[in-house]
Scaffold this motif. Structure first.
Motif, PDB file in Angstrom:
ATOM      1  N   THR A 173       0.861  -1.180   0.304  1.00 47.56           N
ATOM      2  CA  THR A 173       0.786   0.315   0.017  1.00 47.56           C
ATOM      3  C   THR A 173       1.150   1.150   0.030  1.00 47.56           C
ATOM      4  OG1 THR A 173      -1.805  -1.352   1.557  1.00 47.56           O
ATOM      5  CG2 THR A 173      -1.687   1.692   0.970  1.00 47.56           C
ATOM      6  N   VAL A 174       0.461   1.871  -0.909  1.00 46.61           N
ATOM      7  CA  VAL A 174       1.501   3.175  -1.199  1.00 46.61           C
ATOM      8  C   VAL A 174       0.663   4.595   0.012  1.00 46.61           C
ATOM      9  CG1 VAL A 174       2.794   5.204  -2.484  1.00 46.61           C
ATOM     10  CG2 VAL A 174       3.027   2.343  -3.197  1.00 46.61           C
ATOM     11  N   LEU A 175       0.622   5.154   0.572  1.00 45.96           N
ATOM     12  CA  LEU A 175       0.774   6.538   0.843  1.00 45.96           C
ATOM     13  C   LEU A 175       1.418   7.870   0.240  1.00 45.96           C
ATOM     14  CD1 LEU A 175      -0.276   4.971   3.957  1.00 45.96           C
ATOM     15  CD2 LEU A 175      -1.335   5.007   2.573  1.00 45.96           C
ATOM     16  N   GLU A 176       0.018   8.780  -0.239  1.00 47.56           N
ATOM     17  CA  GLU A 176       0.732   9.540  -0.934  1.00 47.56           C
ATOM     18  C   GLU A 176      -0.403  10.573  -0.286  1.00 47.56           C
ATOM     19  OE1 GLU A 176       2.402  13.183  -2.421  1.00 47.56           O
ATOM     20  OE2 GLU A 176       3.852  10.604  -1.856  1.00 47.56           O
ATOM     21  N   ALA A 177       0.605  12.016   0.258  1.00 45.53           N
ATOM     22  CA  ALA A 177      -0.236  13.098   0.922  1.00 45.53           C
ATOM     23  C   ALA A 177      -1.238  14.353   0.013  1.00 45.53           C
ATOM     24  CB  ALA A 177       0.682  14.056   1.320  1.00 45.53           C
ATOM     25  N   ALA A 178      -0.417  13.945  -1.347  1.00 47.03           N
ATOM     26  CA  ALA A 178      -1.594  14.772  -2.321  1.00 47.03           C
ATOM     27  C   ALA A 178      -1.964  13.935  -3.102  1.00 47.03           C
ATOM     28  CB  ALA A 178       0.207  14.949  -4.072  1.00 47.03           C
ATOM     29  N   PRO A 179      -3.105  14.316  -4.518  1.00 47.47           N
ATOM     30  CA  PRO A 179      -3.715  13.035  -5.129  1.00 47.47           C
ATOM     31  C   PRO A 179      -3.565  12.313  -5.593  1.00 47.47           C
ATOM     32  CG  PRO A 179      -4.843  15.644  -5.519  1.00 47.47           C
ATOM     33  CD  PRO A 179      -3.225  15.631  -4.391  1.00 47.47           C
ATOM     34  N   LEU A 180      -2.130  12.814  -6.187  1.00 47.81           N
ATOM     35  CA  LEU A 180      -1.009  11.437  -7.127  1.00 47.81           C
ATOM     36  C   LEU A 180      -0.370  11.762  -6.733  1.00 47.81           C
ATOM     37  CD1 LEU A 180      -2.612  12.685 -10.771  1.00 47.81           C
ATOM     38  CD2 LEU A 180      -3.273  10.830  -9.815  1.00 47.81           C
ATOM     39  N   PRO A 181       0.959  10.239  -7.223  1.00 47.67           N
ATOM     40  CA  PRO A 181       1.724  10.591  -6.911  1.00 47.67           C
ATOM     41  C   PRO A 181       3.059  11.038  -8.207  1.00 47.67           C
ATOM     42  CG  PRO A 181       1.563   8.641  -8.369  1.00 47.67           C
ATOM     43  CD  PRO A 181       0.396   8.867  -7.910  1.00 47.67           C
ATOM     44  N   LEU A 182       3.916  12.075  -7.600  1.00 49.20           N
ATOM     45  CA  LEU A 182       4.711  12.451  -8.155  1.00 49.20           C
ATOM     46  C   LEU A 182       4.012  13.968  -8.948  1.00 49.20           C
ATOM     47  CD1 LEU A 182       6.730   9.682  -9.815  1.00 49.20           C
ATOM     48  CD2 LEU A 182       7.775  10.816  -8.932  1.00 49.20           C
ATOM     49  N   LEU A 183       3.471  14.562  -8.460  1.00 51.90           N
ATOM     50  CA  LEU A 183       2.322  15.381  -8.542  1.00 51.90           C
ATOM     51  C   LEU A 183       3.098  16.368  -9.216  1.00 51.90           C
ATOM     52  CD1 LEU A 183      -0.209  16.537  -9.710  1.00 51.90           C
ATOM     53  CD2 LEU A 183      -1.021  16.705  -7.316  1.00 51.90           C
ATOM     54  N   ARG A 184       3.692  16.867  -7.687  1.00 47.90           N
ATOM     55  CA  ARG A 184       4.505  18.174  -8.386  1.00 47.90           C
ATOM     56  C   ARG A 184       5.767  17.982  -9.337  1.00 47.90           C
ATOM     57  NH1 ARG A 184       5.614  22.714  -4.955  1.00 47.90           N
ATOM     58  NH2 ARG A 184       7.955  23.559  -4.673  1.00 47.90           N
ATOM     59  N   VAL A 185       6.618  16.965  -8.948  1.00 43.32           N
ATOM     60  CA  VAL A 185       7.382  16.780 -10.498  1.00 43.32           C
ATOM     61  C   VAL A 185       6.641  16.743 -11.624  1.00 43.32           C
ATOM     62  CG1 VAL A 185       9.483  15.036 -10.356  1.00 43.32           C
ATOM     63  CG2 VAL A 185       8.563  15.550  -7.669  1.00 43.32           C
ATOM     64  N   LEU A 186       6.036  15.964 -11.868  1.00 45.75           N
ATOM     65  CA  LEU A 186       5.492  15.810 -13.882  1.00 45.75           C
ATOM     66  C   LEU A 186       3.959  16.293 -13.940  1.00 45.75           C
ATOM     67  CD1 LEU A 186       6.304  11.968 -13.186  1.00 45.75           C
ATOM     68  CD2 LEU A 186       7.567  13.354 -14.339  1.00 45.75           C
ATOM     69  N   GLY A 187       3.604  16.741 -12.696  1.00 44.94           N
ATOM     70  CA  GLY A 187       1.831  17.320 -13.207  1.00 44.94           C
ATOM     71  C   GLY A 187       1.053  16.337 -13.148  1.00 44.94           C
ATOM     72  N   PRO A 188      -0.283  16.735 -13.271  1.00 42.32           N
ATOM     73  CA  PRO A 188      -1.298  15.633 -13.293  1.00 42.32           C
ATOM     74  C   PRO A 188      -1.064  14.737 -14.628  1.00 42.32           C
ATOM     75  CG  PRO A 188      -2.708  17.723 -13.690  1.00 42.32           C
ATOM     76  CD  PRO A 188      -1.109  18.118 -13.221  1.00 42.32           C
ATOM     77  N   VAL A 190       1.629  13.715 -16.735  1.00 37.93           N
ATOM     78  CA  VAL A 190       1.760  12.494 -16.571  1.00 37.93           C
ATOM     79  C   VAL A 190       1.869  12.091 -15.516  1.00 37.93           C
ATOM     80  CG1 VAL A 190       4.518  11.900 -16.567  1.00 37.93           C
ATOM     81  CG2 VAL A 190       3.498  13.454 -18.618  1.00 37.93           C
ATOM     82  N   ALA A 191       1.663  12.522 -14.137  1.00 41.55           N
ATOM     83  CA  ALA A 191       1.598  12.132 -12.344  1.00 41.55           C
ATOM     84  C   ALA A 191      -0.003  10.054 -13.075  1.00 41.55           C
ATOM     85  CB  ALA A 191       1.039  12.671 -11.827  1.00 41.55           C
ATOM     86  N   ARG A 192      -0.454  10.812 -13.724  1.00 42.93           N
ATOM     87  CA  ARG A 192      -1.655   9.962 -13.885  1.00 42.93           C
ATOM     88  C   ARG A 192      -0.998   8.419 -14.168  1.00 42.93           C
ATOM     89  NH1 ARG A 192      -4.581  14.422 -15.709  1.00 42.93           N
ATOM     90  NH2 ARG A 192      -5.957  15.131 -14.448  1.00 42.93           N
ATOM     91  N   ILE A 193      -0.008   8.768 -15.129  1.00 46.86           N
ATOM     92  CA  ILE A 193       0.775   7.098 -16.275  1.00 46.86           C
ATOM     93  C   ILE A 193       0.755   6.760 -14.365  1.00 46.86           C
ATOM     94  CG2 ILE A 193       2.361   6.387 -17.354  1.00 46.86           C
ATOM     95  CD1 ILE A 193       1.365   9.265 -18.839  1.00 46.86           C
ATOM     96  N   PHE A 194       2.146   7.005 -14.038  1.00 47.83           N
ATOM     97  CA  PHE A 194       2.504   6.933 -13.182  1.00 47.83           C
ATOM     98  C   PHE A 194       1.516   6.166 -12.266  1.00 47.83           C
ATOM     99  CE2 PHE A 194       6.046   8.582 -14.355  1.00 47.83           C
ATOM    100  CZ  PHE A 194       7.036   7.557 -14.458  1.00 47.83           C
ATOM    101  N   ALA A 195       0.078   6.919 -11.516  1.00 48.09           N
ATOM    102  CA  ALA A 195      -0.287   6.097 -11.347  1.00 48.09           C
ATOM    103  C   ALA A 195      -0.812   4.694 -11.279  1.00 48.09           C
ATOM    104  CB  ALA A 195      -1.696   7.211 -10.517  1.00 48.09           C
ATOM    105  N   THR A 196      -1.360   4.361 -12.731  1.00 49.78           N
ATOM    106  CA  THR A 196      -2.138   3.641 -13.014  1.00 49.78           C
ATOM    107  C   THR A 196      -1.539   2.636 -13.495  1.00 49.78           C
ATOM    108  OG1 THR A 196      -3.288   4.735 -14.365  1.00 49.78           O
ATOM    109  CG2 THR A 196      -3.141   2.779 -15.590  1.00 49.78           C
TER     110      THR A 196
END
Length: 410
Positions: A173-188, A190-196
């Motif tokens: 289980t991965v817990l992230e404070a932001a809505p998506l992983p890497l959101l600050r680095v990649l923006g929504p 591309v972040a969605r691709i890593f989430a998927t």
């Protein structure tokens, strides 16, 4: 140690080792001391969350040089020696044992430290951080013995350790404070691709999660409680919530410090005989026109070469674009350039994002600020050329895989 001729390097990681290598390659034949607080000779960190953690790469491959290299090149490698103070006026460092060493030039390559999780239970057995070789070896054992792991933080370290655990067959289980992983680095986009990517491989990914405490039984981790009261069972917890540059020495010595040791494009600090490189250096980037602290492998590999040459009074500057890479499951990626959060107005994709074979470009006003190639290879140089050109490109042609990237430049 003759303070009129000796060069000292504080920090025996990749940056320190590469600086020593460059100094000798450039003809410096004076006393050269490389001081490290670990008992391992200099090694690279990417394998710790990638091949070495996965067990696909042997330990010997993590080291920067073979053990005999240091003696062969007359580098006085002193392991288990911590620098406790720097006296710029006296051109002297003090070690933790009270001994002192003089220097003519000093390079601070002191790296960074993982941020600690500030919640109850964070000191329980079974809470892990990944920074050093021994940390990676502990996580290898965790992946062999645990059935459930919680990863706190969905940055690069969090996602890579999650991928290694899933590859080992562990529930994650991965817990992230932001809505998506890497959101600050990649923006929504591309972040969605890593989430998927991670959910497709069986990871339970929880965005917007706030950790309240780590729970335990008999001093050992047994779960993570969230602010909403929910409890996630765990045999181990991996914390990856960022790193803090090790600036204490520099600050105490009166050097300018601001999100790292502030240095110019030659990696020179506010004192003319002290330089900094790697994670700890907040360096002026002449192409980007701003100071930038980069926490990735390529910076620790290349920046010390500039610092070493500057220590020898050569006319150099560090102007390489930031670069980093990751390997997670069957996805390999390289990223070139720099984009501030919300500093772009468009993302252009070239290729098949569903198949995870594509290049993503971040644009502002038609100019390419950065590019990320995913499972597409041998394109870093043309991406770099697009970024450094500073010229607007046609987004439609940029998205067309049939248009060679070099043809996009006038």
């Amino acid at each position: 140690m003759d303070r009129n001729t000796a060069f000292l390097i504080a920090g025996a990681g990749l940056a320190g080792a590469k600086a020593a290598e460059t100094l000798r390659a450039e003809g410096f034949d004076g006393p050269l001391v490389l001081l490290g607080d670990e008992h391992e000779r200099p090694y690279e960190r990417p394998p710790l969350s990638k091949g070495y953690l996965l067990g696909t790469s042997e330990k010997e491959k993590v080291y920067v040089h073979p053990p005999q290299w240091y003696a062969e090149h007359d580098v006085d490698l002193r392991l288990g020696r911590t620098v406790s103070a720097v006296d710029p006026a006296a051109h002297e460092v003090t070690l933790a044992d009270g001994s002192r060493l003089g220097y003519a030039k000093l390079l601070l390559a002191t790296g960074s430290t993982p941020r600690r999780l500030p919640v109850p239970g964070a000191d329980l057995d079974g809470v892990h951080y990944l920074r050093r070789l021994a940390d990676s070896e502990r996580l290898q054992e965790v992946n062999r013995s645990a059935s459930r792991i919680v990863v706190i933080g969905a940055g690069w370290i969090g996602l890579e350790t999650a991928a290694a655990a899933r590859t080992a067959g562990v529930e994650v289980t991965v817990l992230e404070a932001a809505p998506l992983p890497l959101l600050r680095v990649l923006g929504p986009e591309v972040a969605r691709i890593f989430a998927t990517l991670h959910t497709d491989h069986g990871v339970e990914l929880r965005g917007g999660a706030q950790v309240a405490e780590i729970t335990g039984t008999n001093g050992a981790v047994d779960g993570v409680r969230l602010a909403d009261g929910s409890l996630i069972g765990a045999d181990a917890v991996i914390v990856g919530i960022g790193i803090t540059p090790n600036t204490e020495l520099a600050a105490a010595a009166g050097l300018k410090v601001d999100n790292g040791i502030v240095v110019d494009e030659r990696l020179r600090s506010s004192h003319p005989d002290i330089f900094a490189a790697g994670d700890v250096a907040n360096a002026y980037h002449p192409l980007l026109g701003r100071h930038l602290r980069v926490e990735h492998w390529a910076n620790a590999l290349h920046q010390p070469k500039t610092a070493a040459k500057a220590m020898l009074d050569q006319d150099v500057r560090y102007d390489r674009l930031p670069y980093f890479f990751t390997d997670q499951y069957d996805l390999g990626m390289e990223y070139t350039g720099y984009v501030e959060p919300e500093g772009y107005d468009r993302v252009v994709f070239r290729g098949d994002t569903d198949a995870r074979e594509f290049i993503a470009f971040w644009l502002s006003g038609g100019r390419v600020l950065a590019g990320m190639n995913v499972n597409v290879w041998d394109v870093v140089e043309p991406i770099r050329a697009l970024v450094t050109s500073g010229q607007a490109v046609d987004p439609e042609r940029l998205a067309d895989p049939d248009v060679p990237l070099p043809e996009l430049l006038p």
